[in-house]
Design an enzyme around this catalytic site. Structure first.
Site, mmCIF file in Angstrom:
data_model
loop_
_atom_site.group_PDB
_atom_site.id
_atom_site.type_symbol
_atom_site.label_atom_id
_atom_site.label_comp_id
_atom_site.label_asym_id
_atom_site.label_seq_id
_atom_site.Cartn_x
_atom_site.Cartn_y
_atom_site.Cartn_z
ATOM 1 N N TYR A 157 0.932 -1.158 -0.040
ATOM 2 C CA TYR A 157 -0.026 -0.010 0.053
ATOM 3 C C TYR A 157 0.807 1.294 0.004
ATOM 4 C CZ TYR A 157 -3.132 3.729 1.478
ATOM 5 O OH TYR A 157 -3.849 4.821 1.760
ATOM 6 N N LYS A 161 1.344 4.498 -3.165
ATOM 7 C CA LYS A 161 1.058 5.915 -2.691
ATOM 8 C C LYS A 161 2.154 6.726 -3.175
ATOM 9 C CE LYS A 161 -3.357 5.501 -1.735
ATOM 10 N NZ LYS A 161 -4.197 5.971 -2.597
#
Length: 234
Positions: A157, A161
């Protein structure tokens, strides 16, 4: 073809709940017609009904950001677009320890959080280019900041980003000579399904920075990463 409106239109991906829904509501309150992008037919319809009950001019757009065809078909339903908010995102399954990381988890997360942004952005970019004041907002996270390194270790994750932030800068560079303004934002640690509704920060509070970037003046910043406090370090 879809509806024709003289009002500005905003497409928000993943807008059926949480921060995405709050962004849609916030833009609707400012007078935007809001296209609710979501892949689940039932949840999308329910979100549109909830928005309309709040006085928002909203309609649904079937959109699976992991599908090239879906992104293309979604773009074809729109007659105009002034704002794109790439909000759809997933955390991926646990654990995400880099020393034992399942690469399929990484692929799945990237397909939504990064590749999905490229698919949707490029599909609707011709529409945005026709707008007098087009804006693109990519909903990121300070977990992707290489300087801050916030939150738990999430080796799928967080890097997704980081890549989204870099991608935002690349779009801003590529569109520097146009009126398309591209930025990324961090909504903060918000009480949503994503966080198990643990924090006190509301989706409306988290949505505020995305709404602000979506309505920047023509001389607003480009290619930046922002939260409520201002610039977030890369």
């Amino acid at each position: 073809m879809g509806r024709v409106s003289e009002k500005k239109t905003a497409l928000v991906t993943g807008a059926n709940k949480g921060i995405g829904f709050a962004i849609a509501e916030g833009l609707g309150a400012l007078g935007f017609t809001v296209a609710v992008g979501a892949r689940d037919d039932v949840r999308r319809k329910e979100a549109v009904e909830r928005l309309r009950a709040k006085g928002v001019d909203a309609f649904g757009v079937a959109l699976d950001v992991t599908s090239d065809d879906s992104a293309t078909e979604a773009a074809a339903t729109l007659d105009r677009l002034d704002v794109l908010v790439n909000n759809a995102g997933i955390s991926g399954s646990w654990p995400q320890d880099p020393t034992s990381l399942d690469l399929d988890v990484v692929r799945t997360v990237l397909d939504t959080n990064v590749f999905g942004v490229v698919r949707v952005t490029n599909a609707v970019l011709p529409l945005l280019r026709r707008s007098p004041s087009p804006r693109i907002v990519n909903v990121s996270s300070n977990m992707g900041s290489l300087t801050l390194r916030t939150g738990p270790v999430m080796a799928a994750y967080a890097p997704s980003k980081t890549m989204l932030n870099s991608l935002t800068a690349q779009y801003a560079r590529a569109l520097a000579d146009t009126n398309v303004i591209v930025n990324a934002c961090c909504p903060g640690y918000v009480a949503t399904d994503f966080t198990g509704h643990a924090p006190d920060r509301t989706p409306e509070q988290g949505a505020a920075i995305a709404v602000r970037l979506a309505t920047l003046p023509d001389d607003g910043p480009r290619g930046g990463f922002f939260d409520d406090e201002g610039v977030v370090p890369w």
